[in-house]
Design a protein around this motif. Sequence first.
Motif, mmCIF file in Angstrom:
data_model
loop_
_atom_site.group_PDB
_atom_site.id
_atom_site.type_symbol
_atom_site.label_atom_id
_atom_site.label_comp_id
_atom_site.label_asym_id
_atom_site.label_seq_id
_atom_site.Cartn_x
_atom_site.Cartn_y
_atom_site.Cartn_z
ATOM 1 N N THR A 197 23.716 -11.346 -6.955
ATOM 2 C CA THR A 197 23.346 -10.359 -7.928
ATOM 3 C C THR A 197 24.100 -9.067 -7.335
ATOM 4 O OG1 THR A 197 21.576 -8.600 -8.454
ATOM 5 C CG2 THR A 197 21.163 -9.973 -6.635
ATOM 6 N N GLU A 198 24.607 -8.272 -8.354
ATOM 7 C CA GLU A 198 25.218 -7.155 -7.951
ATOM 8 C C GLU A 198 24.440 -6.003 -7.626
ATOM 9 O OE1 GLU A 198 25.915 -5.432 -12.607
ATOM 10 O OE2 GLU A 198 27.351 -6.145 -11.365
ATOM 11 N N ASN A 199 22.997 -6.158 -7.996
ATOM 12 C CA ASN A 199 21.860 -5.117 -7.895
ATOM 13 C C ASN A 199 21.351 -5.514 -6.539
ATOM 14 O OD1 ASN A 199 22.562 -3.529 -10.211
ATOM 15 N ND2 ASN A 199 21.758 -5.114 -11.411
ATOM 16 N N GLU A 200 21.732 -6.342 -5.502
ATOM 17 C CA GLU A 200 20.897 -6.735 -4.506
ATOM 18 C C GLU A 200 20.326 -5.226 -3.638
ATOM 19 O OE1 GLU A 200 21.548 -10.026 -1.503
ATOM 20 O OE2 GLU A 200 22.268 -8.399 -0.547
ATOM 21 N N ASP A 201 21.216 -4.256 -3.537
ATOM 22 C CA ASP A 201 20.916 -3.125 -2.744
ATOM 23 C C ASP A 201 19.680 -2.395 -3.528
ATOM 24 O OD1 ASP A 201 23.002 -3.553 -1.154
ATOM 25 O OD2 ASP A 201 24.435 -1.999 -1.871
ATOM 26 N N VAL A 202 19.640 -2.475 -4.770
ATOM 27 C CA VAL A 202 18.480 -1.777 -5.421
ATOM 28 C C VAL A 202 17.244 -2.440 -5.094
ATOM 29 C CG1 VAL A 202 17.481 -0.989 -7.837
ATOM 30 C CG2 VAL A 202 19.883 -0.788 -7.305
ATOM 31 N N TRP A 203 17.154 -4.000 -5.357
ATOM 32 C CA TRP A 203 16.197 -4.812 -4.825
ATOM 33 C C TRP A 203 15.783 -4.463 -3.529
ATOM 34 C CZ3 TRP A 203 16.305 -4.453 -9.529
ATOM 35 C CH2 TRP A 203 17.057 -5.194 -10.362
ATOM 36 N N VAL A 204 16.625 -4.269 -2.466
ATOM 37 C CA VAL A 204 16.143 -4.109 -0.838
ATOM 38 C C VAL A 204 15.536 -2.729 -0.992
ATOM 39 C CG1 VAL A 204 17.072 -3.841 1.134
ATOM 40 C CG2 VAL A 204 18.032 -5.895 -0.091
ATOM 41 N N GLU A 205 16.278 -1.952 -1.573
ATOM 42 C CA GLU A 205 15.541 -0.513 -1.759
ATOM 43 C C GLU A 205 14.094 -0.502 -2.263
ATOM 44 O OE1 GLU A 205 16.281 2.626 -0.334
ATOM 45 O OE2 GLU A 205 18.054 1.499 0.666
ATOM 46 N N SER A 206 13.766 -1.541 -3.253
ATOM 47 C CA SER A 206 12.458 -1.422 -3.937
ATOM 48 C C SER A 206 11.631 -1.784 -2.882
ATOM 49 C CB SER A 206 12.728 -2.528 -4.866
ATOM 50 O OG SER A 206 11.357 -2.632 -5.600
ATOM 51 N N MET A 207 12.169 -2.973 -2.020
ATOM 52 C CA MET A 207 11.283 -3.611 -1.097
ATOM 53 C C MET A 207 10.870 -2.653 -0.104
ATOM 54 S SD MET A 207 13.267 -7.410 -0.676
ATOM 55 C CE MET A 207 12.398 -7.887 0.605
ATOM 56 N N LEU A 208 11.948 -1.750 0.293
ATOM 57 C CA LEU A 208 11.622 -0.670 1.470
ATOM 58 C C LEU A 208 10.882 0.293 0.973
ATOM 59 C CD1 LEU A 208 15.139 -0.771 2.963
ATOM 60 C CD2 LEU A 208 13.089 -1.652 3.864
ATOM 61 N N THR A 209 10.348 0.462 -0.143
ATOM 62 C CA THR A 209 9.185 1.336 -0.582
ATOM 63 C C THR A 209 7.721 1.206 -0.135
ATOM 64 O OG1 THR A 209 8.857 0.649 -2.943
ATOM 65 C CG2 THR A 209 10.885 1.910 -2.584
ATOM 66 N N THR A 210 7.638 -0.203 0.255
ATOM 67 C CA THR A 210 6.333 -0.618 0.600
ATOM 68 C C THR A 210 5.801 0.366 1.686
ATOM 69 O OG1 THR A 210 6.949 -3.013 -0.049
ATOM 70 C CG2 THR A 210 5.071 -2.688 1.554
ATOM 71 N N SER A 211 4.371 0.695 1.620
ATOM 72 C CA SER A 211 3.861 1.590 2.583
ATOM 73 C C SER A 211 3.410 0.636 3.697
ATOM 74 C CB SER A 211 2.877 2.327 1.947
ATOM 75 O OG SER A 211 2.148 3.049 2.958
ATOM 76 N N THR A 212 3.510 1.020 4.722
ATOM 77 C CA THR A 212 2.953 0.353 6.000
ATOM 78 C C THR A 212 1.778 1.061 6.790
ATOM 79 O OG1 THR A 212 4.752 1.074 7.564
ATOM 80 C CG2 THR A 212 4.921 -1.105 6.482
ATOM 81 N N ALA A 213 1.217 2.232 6.119
ATOM 82 C CA ALA A 213 0.370 2.843 6.458
ATOM 83 C C ALA A 213 -1.030 2.106 6.611
ATOM 84 C CB ALA A 213 0.085 4.140 5.613
ATOM 85 N N THR A 214 -1.898 2.484 7.480
ATOM 86 C CA THR A 214 -3.115 1.846 7.518
ATOM 87 C C THR A 214 -3.864 1.586 6.180
ATOM 88 O OG1 THR A 214 -3.529 2.595 9.571
ATOM 89 C CG2 THR A 214 -5.287 1.883 8.567
ATOM 90 N N GLY A 215 -4.332 0.448 5.861
ATOM 91 C CA GLY A 215 -4.837 0.209 4.490
ATOM 92 C C GLY A 215 -3.741 -0.240 3.475
ATOM 93 N N ASN A 216 -2.746 -0.083 3.888
ATOM 94 C CA ASN A 216 -1.495 -0.628 2.790
ATOM 95 C C ASN A 216 -1.140 -1.918 3.365
ATOM 96 O OD1 ASN A 216 -0.731 2.796 2.093
ATOM 97 N ND2 ASN A 216 -1.693 1.251 0.874
ATOM 98 N N TYR A 217 0.275 -2.149 3.565
ATOM 99 C CA TYR A 217 0.748 -3.557 3.785
ATOM 100 C C TYR A 217 0.899 -3.643 5.490
ATOM 101 C CZ TYR A 217 3.985 -7.539 4.390
ATOM 102 O OH TYR A 217 4.334 -8.848 4.675
ATOM 103 N N PRO A 218 0.592 -4.486 5.978
ATOM 104 C CA PRO A 218 0.127 -5.675 5.526
ATOM 105 C C PRO A 218 -1.494 -5.972 5.467
ATOM 106 C CG PRO A 218 0.581 -6.185 7.836
ATOM 107 C CD PRO A 218 0.754 -4.703 7.556
ATOM 108 N N GLY A 219 -2.172 -4.846 6.251
ATOM 109 C CA GLY A 219 -3.601 -5.139 6.343
ATOM 110 C C GLY A 219 -4.124 -5.402 7.903
ATOM 111 N N ASP A 220 -5.663 -5.418 7.838
ATOM 112 C CA ASP A 220 -5.676 -5.816 9.381
ATOM 113 C C ASP A 220 -6.319 -7.311 9.519
ATOM 114 O OD1 ASP A 220 -8.091 -5.767 7.634
ATOM 115 O OD2 ASP A 220 -9.567 -4.704 9.058
ATOM 116 N N SER A 221 -6.630 -7.858 10.638
ATOM 117 C CA SER A 221 -7.282 -9.030 10.777
ATOM 118 C C SER A 221 -8.362 -9.235 11.844
ATOM 119 C CB SER A 221 -6.058 -9.862 11.239
ATOM 120 O OG SER A 221 -5.537 -9.477 12.534
ATOM 121 N N VAL A 222 -9.053 -10.254 11.871
ATOM 122 C CA VAL A 222 -9.898 -10.443 12.982
ATOM 123 C C VAL A 222 -9.676 -11.575 13.893
ATOM 124 C CG1 VAL A 222 -11.526 -9.092 11.438
ATOM 125 C CG2 VAL A 222 -11.451 -11.646 11.513
#
Length: 370
Positions: A197-222
Amino acid sequence: MTLFDGITERVIETPRLNVNILERVGDSPQTPADRTVVLIHGNVSSSLFWQELMQDLPSDLRVIAIDLRGYGGTEHAPLDATRGVRDFSDDVFGALQALGIETAHFVGWSMGAGVIMQYALEHPVLSLTLESPISPYGFGGTRRDGSRLTDDDAGTGGGAANPDFVQRLIDHDVSDDAPTSPRSVFRSGYVAPGFQTENEDVWVESMLTTSTATGNYPGDSVTSANWPGFGAGDIGVLNTMTPGHFDVSGIADLAEKPPILWVHGTLDAIVSDASFYDLNNLGKLGIVPGWPGDEIAPPQPMVTQMRDVLERYSTGGGQVTELSLDGVGHTPHLERPAEFRHGLLTVIGYVGPAAHPAPPTEAVIIRSAD
């Protein structure tokens, strides 16, 4: 630039949070509900992934793509995973209320398909297009009938995320120098081998908008006494889809049953009866050590579970069309856009000047149940 020609974005203020949406230039707010399409993205992505489809859909439709919380330009508010994906679906409802949209046709990809199934349990919808949908019983840790393997959903949730992948999201890594880089994950997990795909850079930038703050991605575990040693937590993205928190199989029993299109690829590495993202399957393959065997920790039959629930939906009077695309991965709307577009226009009952003929029939397998 991450925005394509004819695509604009804006932030909608709602009582819950500020929600970012993508729209098309020229789409009218007065478009009736039966010509309004709402697009909901999946995990580790954003509305940017929908832009090619948005450009390709007929101009007399109104098309809106919504960023879920913690993705794209929407607020990074934490997720109460004990509600399943209801925080997401409530956010979508709030955004549509702010836009004056009471109902529409809904398209959900992967986790987004789970969000729109939850939405349909609580609000009227005109149709559902489920693209590479998460199982109605969540991600990992269930038998075919949806029953949980362990009381603590061992091997699912926030603890299942690869720490190096999470760190590379934090570092905004755009390289392909490791299997755990977002670009490498896109190539190995999101699309079938060899897809270009010629738009791979855009799709990767989209992935990188994912928040990794507490309560977002990925979450906690026990800590868990069950293999592989951890169980589901109560906050964050991956925990919203654990079987103790998530179950949308009730769509089979909806009194009013909108038509459903189920689109999936035969080479999907993420949602599969042998998913490479299911810890139990990785244990069975010997990739994760110590697997206790099929009796205790069988791989989740995700596609079979989806088919079973949709067969119940059909038996109860619902219209279901399955579009199985040979050689396609997790993103049919990118990999086979013509078939995806035709299937979507068919399920929404579109009739208009831009309704193109169906693609070649040998490219698809369609099963329809009345």
